[in-house]
Design a protein around this motif. Structure first.
Motif, short mmCIF file in Angstrom:
data_model
loop_
_atom_site.label_atom_id
_atom_site.label_comp_id
_atom_site.label_asym_id
_atom_site.label_seq_id
_atom_site.Cartn_x
_atom_site.Cartn_y
_atom_site.Cartn_z
N ALA A 62 0.85 -1.20 0.00
CA ALA A 62 0.00 0.00 0.00
C ALA A 62 0.88 1.26 0.00
O ALA A 62 2.02 1.21 -0.47
N TYR A 63 0.39 2.32 0.57
CA TYR A 63 1.07 3.63 0.50
C TYR A 63 2.15 3.81 1.56
O TYR A 63 2.95 4.71 1.48
N ARG A 64 2.19 2.93 2.58
CA ARG A 64 3.22 3.05 3.63
C ARG A 64 4.44 2.26 3.13
O ARG A 64 4.79 1.22 3.67
N ASP A 65 5.06 2.78 2.09
CA ASP A 65 5.91 1.93 1.25
C ASP A 65 7.40 2.24 1.25
O ASP A 65 8.17 1.55 0.56
N ASP A 143 -4.62 -3.49 8.15
CA ASP A 143 -5.83 -4.09 8.71
C ASP A 143 -7.08 -3.42 8.15
O ASP A 143 -8.10 -4.07 7.91
N GLY A 144 -6.99 -2.10 7.90
CA GLY A 144 -8.14 -1.37 7.37
C GLY A 144 -8.56 -1.89 5.99
O GLY A 144 -9.75 -1.89 5.66
N ALA A 145 -7.59 -2.35 5.22
CA ALA A 145 -7.88 -2.83 3.86
C ALA A 145 -8.73 -4.10 3.87
O ALA A 145 -9.38 -4.43 2.87
C1 LIG Z 1 -10.69 3.27 -1.08
C2 LIG Z 1 -10.13 4.25 -0.08
N1 LIG Z 1 -10.89 4.64 0.96
C3 LIG Z 1 -10.39 5.50 1.88
C4 LIG Z 1 -9.11 5.99 1.74
C5 LIG Z 1 -8.55 6.92 2.80
N2 LIG Z 1 -7.61 6.19 3.64
C6 LIG Z 1 -6.28 6.27 3.42
S1 LIG Z 1 -5.43 5.31 4.46
C7 LIG Z 1 -6.79 4.75 5.23
C8 LIG Z 1 -6.69 3.76 6.38
C9 LIG Z 1 -6.17 2.43 5.99
O1 LIG Z 1 -5.72 1.74 7.14
P1 LIG Z 1 -4.88 0.42 7.06
O2 LIG Z 1 -5.28 -0.38 5.88
O3 LIG Z 1 -4.97 -0.25 8.38
O4 LIG Z 1 -3.37 0.90 6.79
P2 LIG Z 1 -2.34 1.66 7.75
O5 LIG Z 1 -2.48 3.14 7.42
O6 LIG Z 1 -2.67 1.36 9.14
O7 LIG Z 1 -0.98 1.20 7.34
C10 LIG Z 1 -7.93 5.32 4.68
C11 LIG Z 1 -9.30 5.07 5.13
C12 LIG Z 1 -8.35 5.56 0.62
N3 LIG Z 1 -7.07 5.97 0.42
N4 LIG Z 1 -8.87 4.68 -0.26
#
Ligand SMILES: Cc1ncc(C[n+]2csc(CCOP(=O)(O)OP(=O)(O)O)c2C)c(N)n1
Ligand SMILES: [Mg+2]
Length: 321
Positions: A62-65, A143-145
């Motif tokens: 993901a974006y924490r890359d 975890d959010g994913a």
């Molecule tokens: C489809 C979508 N919904 C909402 C967002 C906004 N958003 C960016 S990060 C995030 C939380 C994701 O949490 P997690 O998957 O646990 O990753 P972590 O940041 O904890 O590494 C959200 C809701 C997004 N980028 N894409």
């Protein structure tokens, strides 16, 4: 592992930590634009995991890359240049923090849309099946994913087709500012793997050696033809979700408690206790990591911006447009 391999992993973790600390400063100075999500606290996850891969194994996240990119072999110069939007960056300065990638290193990025890269992982593994490759795709996500539709579609198809994917959830216990309990119907992510009949495991993400060992076992099993597996890595981000997070959703005491379990400190103590290295030698490693990052910042500062002609390069354009 021999001594040099142990030291290499220590060096990688410290390079990531210094890179992230300096990136936060550069962001505050306005030298990094867009979003910036730091990996501080989670270094042992990607370092352990990626150290267990074979060169043909693919990595996508993901974006924490930033840390994942370093572990995949992208130089700190190319990472910091990318963060600063410079042409020498790993994505020519056009991707930024959330879009680091280098296919030549089998690192497929860096994805900003939560969950969107999971179907890409299924596709990568399907491609490898089609081409007769024994590569495993390692797909990392938060975890959010796991609450996103993509997650369920991607896991389901990977199991239906028995593809070679290691699904790795980095359970840092929070999404953007939401605890797991408020967003997920079940609190253990492995329960979701059970829903797809997938073999799974849970491991302490602050312990590099534990992550590496478990990842090695699972990658071997998958390469042997088991089909996809699921690894839940328990971890914690020491900083806010991204820069400028007021962190009203958690208590400072909780953060401090986790900081006492610093993954770099744990590995450092392990190396000294096992007599692999000494405090003096590891201090030298620390100095070396700092110098590497300072040089990388100089490199990025002295690098050019992408030229205007680059604006339309590397972009898909449909024939019909
Ligand atoms: C489809 C979508 N919904 C909402 C967002 C906004 N958003 C960016 S990060 C995030 C939380 C994701 O949490 P997690 O998957 O646990 O990753 P972590 O940041 O904890 O590494 C959200 C809701 C997004 N980028 N894409
Ligand atoms: Mg999370």
């Amino acid at each position: 592992m021999d001594k040099s391999e142990h030291l290499k992993l220590y060096q990688e973790m410290v390079v990531i930590r210094r890179l992230e600390e300096r990136a936060a400063e550069l962001y505050q100075q306005g030298k990094i634009g867009g979003f910036l999500h730091l990996y501080i606290g989670q270094e042992a996850v990607s370092t352990g995991l990626i150290s267990a891969r074979m060169p043909q194994d693919r990595v996508i996240t993901a974006y924490r890359d930033h840390g994942v990119a370093i572990n995949c072999g992208i130089s700190p110069n190319a990472v910091i240049a990318e963060l600063m939007g410079k042409y020498t960056g790993t994505s020519k300065g056009k991707g930024g923090s959330m879009h680091l990638a280098d296919v030549s290193k089998n690192f497929f990025g860096g994805h900003a849309i939560v969950g969107a890269h999971l179907p890409l992982a299924t596709g990568l593994a399907l491609g490898d099946r089609y081409n007769g490759s024994d590569a495993v795709t390692i797909c990392m996500f938060g975890d959010g994913a796991t609450n996103i539709g993509f997650f369920h579609e991607a896991l389901n198809m990977s199991k239906v087709w028995d593809l070679s994917v290691l699904w790795v959830v980095e359970n840092n216990q929070y999404g953007m500012g939401t605890t797991i309990e408020r967003a997920s119907a079940v609190s253990e992510m492995i329960q979701k793997a059970q829903g797809y009949g997938m073999d799974h495991a849970r491991v302490d993400g602050m312990d590099l050696m534990a992550v590496r060992q478990k990842a090695k076992e699972m990658l071997e099993t998958i390469r042997g033809g088991s089909g996809p597996m699921f690894l839940e890595v328990m971890t914690y981000r020491f900083r806010g979700h991204s820069m400028g997070d007021p962190e009203r959703y958690r208590k400072p005491e909780e953060v401090h408690k986790w900081q006492e379990n610093d993954p770099i400190g744990i590995f450092r103590r392990f190396l000294i206790d096992q007599k692999v290295s000494t405090a003096e030698e590891l201090d030298q490693q620390d100095d070396q990591a700092l110098a590497t990052i300072e040089e990388a910042i100089q490199f990025a500062e002295n690098s050019p911006e992408p030229p205007v002609e680059e604006l339309y390069a590397d972009i898909y354009v449909s024939e019909q447009c």
